[in-house]
Design a protein around this motif. Structure first.
Motif, short mmCIF file in Angstrom:
data_model
loop_
_atom_site.label_atom_id
_atom_site.label_comp_id
_atom_site.label_asym_id
_atom_site.label_seq_id
_atom_site.Cartn_x
_atom_site.Cartn_y
_atom_site.Cartn_z
N VAL A 93 4.02 -5.98 -3.82
CA VAL A 93 3.91 -7.28 -3.15
C VAL A 93 2.68 -7.25 -2.25
O VAL A 93 2.58 -6.43 -1.33
CB VAL A 93 5.18 -7.57 -2.32
CG1 VAL A 93 5.07 -8.95 -1.66
CG2 VAL A 93 6.42 -7.50 -3.20
N HIS A 95 -1.21 -9.62 -0.99
CA HIS A 95 -2.12 -10.77 -1.06
C HIS A 95 -3.50 -10.35 -1.56
O HIS A 95 -4.38 -11.19 -1.71
CB HIS A 95 -2.24 -11.44 0.31
CG HIS A 95 -0.96 -11.98 0.83
ND1 HIS A 95 -0.28 -13.01 0.22
CD2 HIS A 95 -0.20 -11.63 1.90
CE1 HIS A 95 0.82 -13.28 0.89
NE2 HIS A 95 0.90 -12.45 1.92
N GLU A 97 -6.13 -8.04 -4.22
CA GLU A 97 -6.27 -7.60 -5.61
C GLU A 97 -6.15 -6.08 -5.70
O GLU A 97 -6.28 -5.38 -4.69
CB GLU A 97 -7.63 -8.06 -6.16
CG GLU A 97 -7.78 -9.56 -6.28
CD GLU A 97 -6.70 -10.19 -7.16
OE1 GLU A 97 -6.40 -9.62 -8.22
OE2 GLU A 97 -6.16 -11.24 -6.77
N VAL A 113 1.97 -8.50 -7.28
CA VAL A 113 2.69 -9.77 -7.17
C VAL A 113 2.20 -10.51 -5.94
O VAL A 113 2.30 -10.00 -4.81
CB VAL A 113 4.21 -9.53 -7.08
CG1 VAL A 113 4.96 -10.85 -6.97
CG2 VAL A 113 4.70 -8.72 -8.29
N HIS A 114 1.67 -11.73 -6.15
CA HIS A 114 1.06 -12.48 -5.06
C HIS A 114 1.94 -13.64 -4.55
O HIS A 114 1.53 -14.34 -3.63
CB HIS A 114 -0.29 -13.04 -5.52
CG HIS A 114 -1.25 -11.97 -5.96
ND1 HIS A 114 -1.89 -11.13 -5.09
CD2 HIS A 114 -1.66 -11.60 -7.20
CE1 HIS A 114 -2.67 -10.29 -5.76
NE2 HIS A 114 -2.54 -10.56 -7.04
N ASP A 115 3.12 -13.80 -5.14
CA ASP A 115 3.95 -14.94 -4.73
C ASP A 115 5.28 -14.51 -4.10
O ASP A 115 6.28 -15.20 -4.19
CB ASP A 115 4.20 -15.91 -5.89
CG ASP A 115 4.80 -15.24 -7.11
OD1 ASP A 115 4.83 -14.00 -7.17
OD2 ASP A 115 5.27 -15.98 -8.01
N GLY A 116 5.28 -13.36 -3.45
CA GLY A 116 6.39 -13.00 -2.60
C GLY A 116 7.40 -12.02 -3.16
O GLY A 116 7.40 -11.66 -4.34
N SER A 119 9.97 -13.07 -6.05
CA SER A 119 9.35 -13.02 -7.38
C SER A 119 9.24 -11.58 -7.87
O SER A 119 9.50 -11.28 -9.03
CB SER A 119 7.97 -13.66 -7.33
OG SER A 119 7.30 -13.52 -8.57
N GLN A 123 10.97 -10.09 -11.27
CA GLN A 123 10.17 -9.44 -12.31
C GLN A 123 10.63 -8.01 -12.56
O GLN A 123 10.67 -7.52 -13.69
CB GLN A 123 8.70 -9.47 -11.94
CG GLN A 123 8.08 -10.86 -11.95
CD GLN A 123 6.62 -10.82 -11.57
OE1 GLN A 123 5.81 -10.15 -12.22
NE2 GLN A 123 6.26 -11.54 -10.51
#
Length: 199
Positions: A93, A95, A97, A113-116, A119, A123
């Motif tokens: 997790v 923000h 790259e 994973v950039h959406d929390g 998520s 996954q």
């Protein structure tokens, strides 16, 4: 399917010092004669007999499960050299790259994973056998606050760290209740396992 967080913790509630080092919290991993290989990573623990069964069960849980961590843990461990704990897929997790200097083959088991956290957990459940190991206290806290954490494991070490990173900071879920499942008295550590229920 179980989402489980496991940390070695001092009596005053810390899982790491301010610089992220663990000091004596991991000493019990090497204070005995019973060998327990870590799943997916070339480390063999040598623990006391009292801890061996508990640790083997934890390794069995990790064997086919996926893994969720934060970027702080990923960076601190150097991405485990491209071999995340458990030997399966890992979801980071973040923000940011992936590191630009990492070879593609070392990044292969990692998904950034950039959406929390929710998520990442979703996954991870789909990527393994449905079980998910959670690493990093901040990620564990977010999972607990979101009602996503099913199990809390504490390897309680009888030392005082004094300051650093706490396992249970920023808990904001009054509906979470802990049900004791297991207590194992080891050498230099007490293993505690709780099931989390949400009212």
């Amino acid at each position: 399917m179980t989402v489980s967080a496991s940390f070695c913790m001092s009596l005053d509630g810390f899982v790491a010092r301010p610089d992220n080092s663990v000091g004596p919290l991991f000493d019990w991993y090497d204070n005995g004669d019973v060998e327990v290989p870590m799943v997916g990573y070339p480390i063999t623990f040598r623990v006391a007999a009292a801890s061996a069964g508990y640790l083997r069960a934890q390794m069995d849980f990790a064997r086919d499960s996926a893994f969720v961590c934060g970027r702080r843990v990923f960076d601190y461990t150097g991405g485990w050299g491209g071999n995340p704990p458990g030997g399966g897929r890992a979801f980071v997790v973040t923000h940011r790259e992936p590191p630009a200097d990492w070879p593609a083959e070392r990044l292969a088991p990692f998904t950034f994973v950039h959406d929390g956290v929710a998520s990442a957990i979703s996954q991870a459940k789909a990527a393994g056998d449905g079980n998910v190991g959670v690493s990093g206290p901040n990620i564990a806290q977010q999972c607990l606050n979101l009602g996503l954490l099913d199990e809390v494991r504490i390897d309680l070490v009888p030392v005082f760290v004094g300051e650093g990173v706490r396992y249970f900071d920023n808990i904001q879920n009054e509906k979470a209740e802990l049900e004791r499942v297991e207590v194992v008295e080891g050498e230099g550590v007490t293993h505690l396992r709780y099931r989390v229920r949400y009212r």
